[in-house]
Design an enzyme around this catalytic site. Structure first.
Site, PDB file in Angstrom:
ATOM      1  N   ARG A 232     140.489  49.780  74.091  1.00 15.99           N
ATOM      2  CA  ARG A 232     139.351  49.673  73.504  1.00 15.99           C
ATOM      3  C   ARG A 232     139.574  49.620  71.964  1.00 15.99           C
ATOM      4  O   ARG A 232     138.548  50.131  71.364  1.00 15.99           O
ATOM      5  CB  ARG A 232     138.354  50.470  74.115  1.00 15.99           C
TER       6      ARG A 232
ATOM      7  N   ARG B  60     133.513  49.730  69.282  1.00 10.47           N
ATOM      8  CA  ARG B  60     132.446  50.541  68.548  1.00 10.47           C
ATOM      9  C   ARG B  60     132.634  51.585  67.591  1.00 10.47           C
ATOM     10  O   ARG B  60     131.807  51.819  66.739  1.00 10.47           O
ATOM     11  CB  ARG B  60     131.285  50.907  69.842  1.00 10.47           C
TER      12      ARG B  60
ATOM     13  N   ARG C  25     128.885  42.755  65.996  1.00  4.36           N
ATOM     14  CA  ARG C  25     127.890  42.924  67.054  1.00  4.36           C
ATOM     15  C   ARG C  25     126.464  42.816  66.691  1.00  4.36           C
ATOM     16  O   ARG C  25     125.516  42.228  67.620  1.00  4.36           O
ATOM     17  CB  ARG C  25     128.301  44.166  67.727  1.00  4.36           C
TER      18      ARG C  25
ATOM     19  N   ASP D 293     136.007  41.999  78.568  1.00  2.53           N
ATOM     20  CA  ASP D 293     135.691  42.983  79.402  1.00  2.53           C
ATOM     21  C   ASP D 293     135.897  42.361  80.895  1.00  2.53           C
ATOM     22  O   ASP D 293     135.988  41.493  81.202  1.00  2.53           O
ATOM     23  CB  ASP D 293     134.098  43.107  79.361  1.00  2.53           C
TER      24      ASP D 293
ATOM     25  N   TYR E  92     132.230  48.062  90.698  1.00  2.00           N
ATOM     26  CA  TYR E  92     131.080  47.956  89.785  1.00  2.00           C
ATOM     27  C   TYR E  92     130.144  46.686  90.709  1.00  2.00           C
ATOM     28  O   TYR E  92     128.801  46.840  90.523  1.00  2.00           O
ATOM     29  CB  TYR E  92     131.546  47.216  88.268  1.00  2.00           C
TER      30      TYR E  92
END
Lengths: 343, 343
Positions: free
Chosen positions: A26, A30, A39, A76, A151
């Site tokens: 990652r 962020r 974003r 992702d 998921y």
């Protein structure tokens, strides 16, 4: 080493590098102000994944800022369920949300992904590849079938993915069908990433650690083995990094059966065990605790030194034990790269 | 075996039993209608823990219903922070809540528990002991310092106890003080449980699996070792079961340093690793997945057989890999006990 050689690819070929190459799971994300800016302009997370210019730009941000030794495609693991027609969304701070899957949904799932949905991903790979500095490797990735299935069943992450575990106990045949579909689709997805320019691929099995031995072999090990075989059938020298997070001593079983070039370790891995069971079979990648990277200070320096002392004597790629946390100060990443490269 | 011998104590002395003795973590609890009836009348969870008649009654319920080979005192690991003056509450379905602890709170913590608060626990032990069938052993327990500290810092359970891990990285001296206090108080608490009639004690380290090796040794292994030494200083033949949940291959380090009679395994433990590193050093306890007990059916039968095949050839106590889930059907517990005893 010739100018054109890439340290990470050397390690994946079994050649230890004096200064271990580094990338972070990652790393495009962020914690970077330049990511948050893109974003904000783009709006949705999936739009970032499926707009080649944006995905490529974000992929390159941490390379420009820190000079990591690999760029990992910004995307992702849930683009695969998305390409299978499942609704996926990402709310900031909430984690991903999918429409939960039941047994009848599994019967109705297509066995191939909607190719048009994934084309922009391959285009992003091509764009990044053109712009990468020569020593930096480009990594593709996907989720392992078990992790993606957890998921899809639960519709979200949970502390130990109980919904998927329960489903697999109660409906093993339907669950096996889901896993088989994911094996096929994910194998093809990796092959296409490699054809577009990815020089190695990582298979993320974030939830490998929540299963008993029989289920670990059936739902984690065998599917990832099949994926590796599928990918190598198309691309015989494909470089594959396996990341069966949290599987503890069952890592030995994984390595017995899955032909990976490197294995990613989570931060709780046991160094003595890794020496005995991984060394000589695969390169090691890992495993700084993302929380100590966040915490910084002396604890961070000591933790970096521990990781190097534990693993850098063999073919080794420095990484985190899991994804970088959004609150991580950029300065701590700089501190870490400096310390590794001066080591 | 003489009539007075208790199978679980035999196993804890290293003597394999032909039919493995059985108990389940949280066997006295919400999955039982008779428990829910008592809890409804009593109101608060802590009132159950601190009212000897009620705690004893609840402890005995699963013995009467199923004939388990051990009764484990009905209580909670958070009675220790409660006895250190921290506010603790339990809301049904919510998990425990404490007032989170900061660095100044640690400076102000007493180094001894409020004895008056814990007296009813010892009284409950005495009451149960008097009423137990002769073959049934009585187990006491407490949380390991690391696990109790994680709840004290965060004020609740979290997916990987990040608040306590971060605190320990940033404030190692304050955290060490907290751990030292918990070592002292918990050691004394176990000694008093044994003096009141507990025949063995289990030290629950539910969160042992979230730490890197250095922190695992400092915050899990060394404190539990100190506790075992403290307890054996008072009671030289004290029988101790360690349960460092989720610690994977680091279980070898734990056993190198902590003198336990048995080690509890979580459901993801690797049988080959356990054979190599546990056999001959400690008895094994575990490790049925609580979710397969909930799911039932063929999956449950197969999972029971797997556990027996993996571990019952040596000194072994059948248990779950973690606490029984509140939604577990009582019939599945009966099915499990029958299958073990006919095995």
């Amino acid at each position: 080493m010739s100018e054109a050689t890439k340290p990470i690819l050397e390690v994946l070929s079994g050649n230890r590098q004096k200064v271990p190459p580094v990338w972070f799971m990652r790393q495009a994300g962020r914690y970077l102000p330049e990511y948050r800016a893109v974003r904000e302009r783009a709006g949705s997370f999936l739009k970032l994944c499926f707009t080649p210019d944006l995905a490529a730009e974000i992929t390159l941000q941490p390379i420009r800022r820190f000079g990591f030794d690999a760029a990992i495609l910004f995307s992702d693991i849930l683009v695969v369920p998305h390409a299978l027609g499942r609704r996926v969304s990402f709310e900031t701070g909430e984690g991903p949300r999918l429409e939960p899957l039941d047994i009848s949904d599994i019967g109705a799932l297509p066995t191939e992904a909607d190719a048009a949905i994934l084309v922009p991903v391959y285009e992003a790979v091509r764009l990044v590849k053109r712009k990468l500095p020569p020593r930096v490797a480009l990594l593709g990735f996907c989720g392992a079938p078990w992790t993606v299935a957890t998921y899809m069943i639960a519709g979200r992450g949970t502390p130990d993915q109980a919904p998927a575990r329960t489903f697999a106990y109660r409906e093993p045949e339907a669950f096996a069908r889901l896993i088989e579909i994911l094996i096929g689709v994910s194998s093809h997805y990796l092959v296409e990433q490699i054809r577009a320019g990815a020089e190695a691929v990582q298979i993320f099995d974030t939830w490998a650690g929540v299963l008993p031995p029989r289920e670990f072999e059936r739902w984690c090990v065998a599917p990832v083995r099949k994926m590796a075989v599928n990918v190598r059938r198309e691309i015989p020298d494909a470089k594959i990094i396996g990341f069966p997070r949290g599987c503890g001593a069952s890592l030995a079983t994984y390595l017995d059966q899955v032909p990976v070039n490197a294995v990613g370790l989570d931060w709780a891995a046991d160094p003595a065990f890794v020496h005995e069971h991984v060394r000589g079979r695969a390169a090691v990648q890992g495993n700084l605790d993302p929380l100590v990277l966040l915490a910084g200070g002396e604890a961070l320096d000591r933790a970096i030194d521990d990781v190097l002392a534990n693993y850098a004597e063999g073919p080794f790629i420095f990484n985190l034990g899991h994804g970088i946390l959004p609150e991580t100060p950029v300065m701590h990443v700089e501190q870490t790269l400096q310390r590794i490269r001066l080591s």
